[in-house]
Design a protein around this motif. Structure first.
Motif, short mmCIF file in Angstrom:
data_model
loop_
_atom_site.label_atom_id
_atom_site.label_comp_id
_atom_site.label_asym_id
_atom_site.label_seq_id
_atom_site.Cartn_x
_atom_site.Cartn_y
_atom_site.Cartn_z
N GLY A 56 34.44 36.02 31.05
CA GLY A 56 35.04 36.83 32.11
C GLY A 56 35.29 38.27 31.69
N THR A 57 36.50 38.74 32.00
CA THR A 57 36.78 40.17 31.77
C THR A 57 36.77 40.53 30.28
OG1 THR A 57 39.16 39.76 31.85
CG2 THR A 57 38.14 40.50 33.89
N ARG A 102 43.09 32.80 25.78
CA ARG A 102 41.64 32.63 25.66
C ARG A 102 41.31 31.95 24.33
NH1 ARG A 102 39.19 36.22 29.42
NH2 ARG A 102 40.65 37.80 30.17
N GLU A 134 50.81 38.09 34.44
CA GLU A 134 49.88 36.98 34.33
C GLU A 134 49.66 36.80 32.84
OE1 GLU A 134 46.59 37.42 37.10
OE2 GLU A 134 48.18 36.85 38.49
N ARG A 145 33.21 32.16 42.33
CA ARG A 145 33.03 33.59 42.03
C ARG A 145 31.55 33.94 41.87
NH1 ARG A 145 37.01 32.49 37.79
NH2 ARG A 145 39.09 33.17 38.44
N ASP A 186 39.57 29.33 28.84
CA ASP A 186 40.74 30.21 29.00
C ASP A 186 41.55 29.74 30.20
OD1 ASP A 186 39.46 31.22 31.32
OD2 ASP A 186 38.55 32.87 30.22
N LYS A 209 45.20 30.97 32.90
CA LYS A 209 46.30 31.89 33.23
C LYS A 209 47.53 31.07 33.62
CE LYS A 209 47.23 32.82 37.17
NZ LYS A 209 47.97 32.94 38.43
N ASP A 263 45.93 43.83 39.18
CA ASP A 263 46.51 43.15 38.01
C ASP A 263 46.02 43.75 36.68
OD1 ASP A 263 47.70 41.40 39.84
OD2 ASP A 263 46.06 39.95 39.69
N SER A 279 42.79 28.50 38.06
CA SER A 279 43.38 29.43 37.08
C SER A 279 42.93 29.14 35.65
CB SER A 279 44.90 29.37 37.19
OG SER A 279 45.35 28.04 37.09
N CYS A 280 41.89 28.29 35.50
CA CYS A 280 41.37 27.98 34.16
C CYS A 280 39.86 28.17 34.17
CB CYS A 280 41.58 26.50 33.81
SG CYS A 280 43.25 25.89 33.86
N ARG A 281 39.27 28.34 32.99
CA ARG A 281 37.81 28.16 32.87
C ARG A 281 37.58 26.84 32.14
NH1 ARG A 281 37.42 33.94 32.52
NH2 ARG A 281 36.25 34.62 34.35
O1 C5P Z 1 39.00 37.22 34.85
P1 C5P Z 1 39.50 36.91 33.47
O2 C5P Z 1 38.39 36.63 32.50
O3 C5P Z 1 40.46 37.92 32.94
O4 C5P Z 1 40.33 35.55 33.64
C1 C5P Z 1 40.86 34.84 32.53
C2 C5P Z 1 41.44 33.53 33.04
O5 C5P Z 1 42.58 33.77 33.86
C3 C5P Z 1 40.46 32.73 33.91
O6 C5P Z 1 40.66 31.35 33.65
C4 C5P Z 1 40.88 33.05 35.33
O7 C5P Z 1 40.60 31.99 36.21
C5 C5P Z 1 42.38 33.25 35.17
N1 C5P Z 1 42.91 34.24 36.12
C6 C5P Z 1 43.69 33.82 37.19
N2 C5P Z 1 44.21 34.73 38.08
C7 C5P Z 1 43.98 36.04 37.93
C8 C5P Z 1 43.19 36.50 36.85
C9 C5P Z 1 42.68 35.57 35.96
O8 C5P Z 1 43.94 32.63 37.34
N3 C5P Z 1 44.50 36.90 38.80
#
Ligand code: C5P
Length: 253
Positions: free
Chosen positions: A99-100, A94, A90, A219, A175, A177, A129, A201-203
């Motif tokens: 998030g993480t 950012r 993945e 979430r 951010d 992915k 992951d 998959s985005c913020r």
């Molecule tokens: O959770 P984290 O802060 O690491 O996520 C970073 C970005 O990656 C966020 O936009 C989140 O939606 C995306 N992501 C994703 N699938 C994952 C992990 C993160 O789309 N398995």
């Protein structure tokens, strides 16, 4: 008509065999999952919105010369894609801490980063992951050094494109992915953007109010997820401006 052969069912999508060799049909489900599927729900209309939004972003990338797996949208929930060998990573880019990253480093969410930061997780649900370094990726053979350099360059181009598109509609790209696949044109290997690009998959934060318009709404229980995704689609012109997300009719006794 014979039923299509299912290749793989993931958390938010199903892959079916495509009509021609080298193609798949990607079906977008309404299922929402978070925290490695510990939290689950079905959000009416999410699959339709993500199908349209992913089409929009992938076509935009194609238009500026970034290759993707997208071939064409087939209907409300399905798109035809090119089959690719998925690199088991993945790729996260950012621009602002969230998030993480915020949890891991104690940086307040929304803090601008000194430069876009690309990081990698090894795609393995059972392991959650885990974050991995470039050393791991090369040592374990998930990608070569050349692939990694190309993946980082691709990811940063996607970041510039996505940031600009979102800025144009008043949304900050915090951010995102992406996943990358390998395709072969005869002996020549190319890396392409695969999977999906969507608010799953985005913020995405509204620039004025800070309202979250992405999967964090689900979430973190911040409201109706389909409403947030509809707002993104409406601003991008993917849906006509007068469309609001209308839930299924409710039977009133
Ligand atoms: O959770 P984290 O802060 O690491 O996520 C970073 C970005 O990656 C966020 O936009 C989140 O939606 C995306 N992501 C994703 N699938 C994952 C992990 C993160 O789309 N398995």
């Amino acid at each position: 008509m014979a039923r299509r052969k299912m290749i793989y069912e993931g958390k938010a999508k199903i892959l079916y065999e495509g009509p021609e060799p080298g193609t798949f049909v990607q079906y977008f489900k309404d299922d929402a999952t978070a925290f490695n599927a510990q939290k689950k729900d079905v959000i009416d209309g999410k699959g339709v919105l993500n199908n349209r939004l992913s089409e929009f972003f992938m076509k935009g990338l194609t238009n500026i010369g970034i290759p993707t797996h997208f071939l064409k949208r087939l209907n409300m929930r399905e798109q035809l894609i090119r089959s690719a060998e998925i690199v088991p990573l993945e790729v996260i880019v950012r621009n602002f801490a969230a998030g993480t990253m915020s949890n891991r480093l104690g940086i307040e969410e929304g803090t601008p980063l000194p430069r876009p930061i690309v990081e990698f997780s090894y795609k393995d649900d059972a392991l959650g992951d885990p974050l991995v370094t470039e050393e791991y990726i090369i040592a374990f053979g998930w990608a070569s050094q050349q692939d990694l350099d190309d993946i980082i360059a691709l990811a940063l181009r996607v970041n510039d494109f996505m940031s600009g598109v979102m800025y144009g509609v008043g949304i900050k790209l915090v951010d995102f992915k992406i996943e990358v696949g390998r395709v072969w044109d005869n002996d020549f290997m190319r890396l392409i953007i695969a999977d999906e690009i969507s608010p799953d998959s985005c913020r995405l934060w509204d620039m004025e109010t800070g309202r979250k318009l992405d999967k964090d709404v689900f979430r973190r229980d911040l409201g109706n997820l389909a409403d947030a995704y509809t707002e993104v689609a409406r601003r991008l012109g993917v849906l006509p401006s007068n469309v609001t997300h209308t839930p299924k009719p409710t039977i009133i006794n």
